[in-house]
Write a protein that holds these residues in place. Sequence first.
Motif, PDB file in Angstrom:
ATOM      1  N   SER A  41       0.638  -1.275   0.161  1.00  0.00           N
ATOM      2  CA  SER A  41      -0.303   0.165  -0.306  1.00  0.00           C
ATOM      3  C   SER A  41       0.675   1.199   0.208  1.00  0.00           C
ATOM      4  CB  SER A  41      -1.343   0.066   1.471  1.00  0.00           C
ATOM      5  OG  SER A  41      -0.579   0.020   2.114  1.00  0.00           O
ATOM      6  N   ILE A  42       2.184   1.328  -0.921  1.00  0.00           N
ATOM      7  CA  ILE A  42       2.751   2.265  -0.591  1.00  0.00           C
ATOM      8  C   ILE A  42       2.288   3.722  -1.380  1.00  0.00           C
ATOM      9  CG2 ILE A  42       4.223   1.266  -2.592  1.00  0.00           C
ATOM     10  CD1 ILE A  42       5.824   3.566   0.504  1.00  0.00           C
ATOM     11  N   ASP A  43       1.513   3.082  -2.680  1.00  0.00           N
ATOM     12  CA  ASP A  43       0.874   4.887  -2.744  1.00  0.00           C
ATOM     13  C   ASP A  43       0.138   5.021  -2.119  1.00  0.00           C
ATOM     14  OD1 ASP A  43       1.919   4.518  -5.359  1.00  0.00           O
ATOM     15  OD2 ASP A  43       0.057   3.304  -6.491  1.00  0.00           O
ATOM     16  N   LEU A  44      -0.838   4.223  -1.012  1.00  0.00           N
ATOM     17  CA  LEU A  44      -1.920   4.404  -0.044  1.00  0.00           C
ATOM     18  C   LEU A  44      -1.008   5.924   1.158  1.00  0.00           C
ATOM     19  CD1 LEU A  44      -4.322   5.150   0.636  1.00  0.00           C
ATOM     20  CD2 LEU A  44      -5.000   3.241   2.137  1.00  0.00           C
ATOM     21  N   LEU A  45      -0.345   5.157   1.057  1.00  0.00           N
ATOM     22  CA  LEU A  45       1.244   5.426   2.274  1.00  0.00           C
ATOM     23  C   LEU A  45       1.029   6.796   1.732  1.00  0.00           C
ATOM     24  CD1 LEU A  45       3.182   2.715   3.983  1.00  0.00           C
ATOM     25  CD2 LEU A  45       1.493   4.558   4.955  1.00  0.00           C
ATOM     26  N   GLY A  52       7.225  10.702   3.288  1.00  0.00           N
ATOM     27  CA  GLY A  52       7.707   9.769   4.814  1.00  0.00           C
ATOM     28  C   GLY A  52       6.914   8.459   4.549  1.00  0.00           C
ATOM     29  N   ALA A  53       6.162   7.897   3.615  1.00  0.00           N
ATOM     30  CA  ALA A  53       6.319   6.296   3.134  1.00  0.00           C
ATOM     31  C   ALA A  53       7.539   5.663   3.089  1.00  0.00           C
ATOM     32  CB  ALA A  53       5.270   6.425   2.090  1.00  0.00           C
ATOM     33  N   GLY A  54       8.185   6.655   2.386  1.00  0.00           N
ATOM     34  CA  GLY A  54      10.021   5.599   1.770  1.00  0.00           C
ATOM     35  C   GLY A  54      10.390   5.758   3.082  1.00  0.00           C
ATOM     36  N   ALA A  55      10.333   6.514   4.357  1.00  0.00           N
ATOM     37  CA  ALA A  55      10.621   6.110   5.700  1.00  0.00           C
ATOM     38  C   ALA A  55      10.834   5.247   6.302  1.00  0.00           C
ATOM     39  CB  ALA A  55      10.849   7.705   6.595  1.00  0.00           C
ATOM     40  N   VAL A  56       9.229   4.934   6.283  1.00  0.00           N
ATOM     41  CA  VAL A  56       7.792   4.181   6.765  1.00  0.00           C
ATOM     42  C   VAL A  56       8.947   2.390   6.163  1.00  0.00           C
ATOM     43  CG1 VAL A  56       6.215   2.708   7.953  1.00  0.00           C
ATOM     44  CG2 VAL A  56       6.525   5.513   7.592  1.00  0.00           C
ATOM     45  N   VAL A  57       8.970   2.351   5.343  1.00  0.00           N
ATOM     46  CA  VAL A  57       9.354   1.644   5.299  1.00  0.00           C
ATOM     47  C   VAL A  57      11.479   1.078   4.743  1.00  0.00           C
ATOM     48  CG1 VAL A  57       9.989  -0.112   2.035  1.00  0.00           C
ATOM     49  CG2 VAL A  57       7.537   1.491   2.981  1.00  0.00           C
ATOM     50  N   GLY A  58      11.161   1.745   4.909  1.00  0.00           N
ATOM     51  CA  GLY A  58      12.935   1.957   5.259  1.00  0.00           C
ATOM     52  C   GLY A  58      12.940   1.721   6.666  1.00  0.00           C
ATOM     53  N   GLY A  59      12.300   2.535   8.013  1.00  0.00           N
ATOM     54  CA  GLY A  59      12.272   2.395   9.236  1.00  0.00           C
ATOM     55  C   GLY A  59      12.092   0.912   9.046  1.00  0.00           C
ATOM     56  N   LEU A  60      11.277   0.259   9.134  1.00  0.00           N
ATOM     57  CA  LEU A  60      10.887  -1.781   9.692  1.00  0.00           C
ATOM     58  C   LEU A  60      11.877  -2.234   8.702  1.00  0.00           C
ATOM     59  CD1 LEU A  60       6.833  -1.469   7.690  1.00  0.00           C
ATOM     60  CD2 LEU A  60       8.029  -1.793  10.484  1.00  0.00           C
ATOM     61  N   LEU A  61      12.475  -2.354   7.503  1.00  0.00           N
ATOM     62  CA  LEU A  61      13.837  -3.085   6.769  1.00  0.00           C
ATOM     63  C   LEU A  61      14.957  -2.588   8.191  1.00  0.00           C
ATOM     64  CD1 LEU A  61      13.115  -2.334   3.064  1.00  0.00           C
ATOM     65  CD2 LEU A  61      13.140  -3.956   4.023  1.00  0.00           C
ATOM     66  N   ILE A  62      15.378  -1.531   8.439  1.00  0.00           N
ATOM     67  CA  ILE A  62      16.465  -1.730   9.238  1.00  0.00           C
ATOM     68  C   ILE A  62      15.813  -2.005  10.801  1.00  0.00           C
ATOM     69  CG2 ILE A  62      17.880   0.682  10.559  1.00  0.00           C
ATOM     70  CD1 ILE A  62      17.458   2.253   7.973  1.00  0.00           C
ATOM     71  N   VAL A  63      15.190  -2.133  11.044  1.00  0.00           N
ATOM     72  CA  VAL A  63      14.301  -2.555  12.190  1.00  0.00           C
ATOM     73  C   VAL A  63      14.850  -4.191  12.013  1.00  0.00           C
ATOM     74  CG1 VAL A  63      12.658  -3.390  14.003  1.00  0.00           C
ATOM     75  CG2 VAL A  63      13.570  -1.128  13.275  1.00  0.00           C
ATOM     76  N   LEU A  64      14.647  -4.627  11.316  1.00  0.00           N
ATOM     77  CA  LEU A  64      14.746  -5.815  10.861  1.00  0.00           C
ATOM     78  C   LEU A  64      16.071  -6.832  10.385  1.00  0.00           C
ATOM     79  CD1 LEU A  64      11.877  -6.925   8.455  1.00  0.00           C
ATOM     80  CD2 LEU A  64      11.653  -7.856  11.156  1.00  0.00           C
ATOM     81  N   MET A  65      16.529  -5.568   9.740  1.00  0.00           N
ATOM     82  CA  MET A  65      18.345  -6.246   9.703  1.00  0.00           C
ATOM     83  C   MET A  65      19.339  -6.063  10.862  1.00  0.00           C
ATOM     84  SD  MET A  65      19.095  -3.658   6.168  1.00  0.00           S
ATOM     85  CE  MET A  65      20.393  -2.993   6.748  1.00  0.00           C
ATOM     86  N   VAL A  66      18.395  -5.619  11.952  1.00  0.00           N
ATOM     87  CA  VAL A  66      19.249  -5.778  13.448  1.00  0.00           C
ATOM     88  C   VAL A  66      18.916  -6.707  14.315  1.00  0.00           C
ATOM     89  CG1 VAL A  66      19.354  -3.853  15.491  1.00  0.00           C
ATOM     90  CG2 VAL A  66      19.855  -3.282  13.665  1.00  0.00           C
TER      91      VAL A  66
END
Length: 92
Positions: A41-45, A52-66
């Motif tokens: 739902s990146i378009d809706l975000l 900030g939608a890209g930051a949400v996805v990036g934040g989730l990826l970073i948290v998972l990578m850690v």
Amino acid sequence: MMLTLFDVLRTPMAAPETPGIKRMRMTILVLCSALVVSIASIDLLRAVIGIGAGAVVGGLLIVLMVLVPVYFVAKTRADDAHLAALLAETDQ
């Protein structure tokens, strides 16, 4: 005392899951689900939050990578300790 193949196959190889390891596993599952939903739902975000939608996805990826390597290290240590305890128990 030597272990036979049958003894090894009957032995559970994974440690019983501790509450902390279970909490990490469930957190990883929730984060992965949130990542899938946020990517789908990146378009809706983007319409709701803007750039900030890209930051949400990036934040989730970073948290998972850690979190994923931390989980694997903790799970491996718990499994190794459990297996060592089982082997010590069979040696006695």
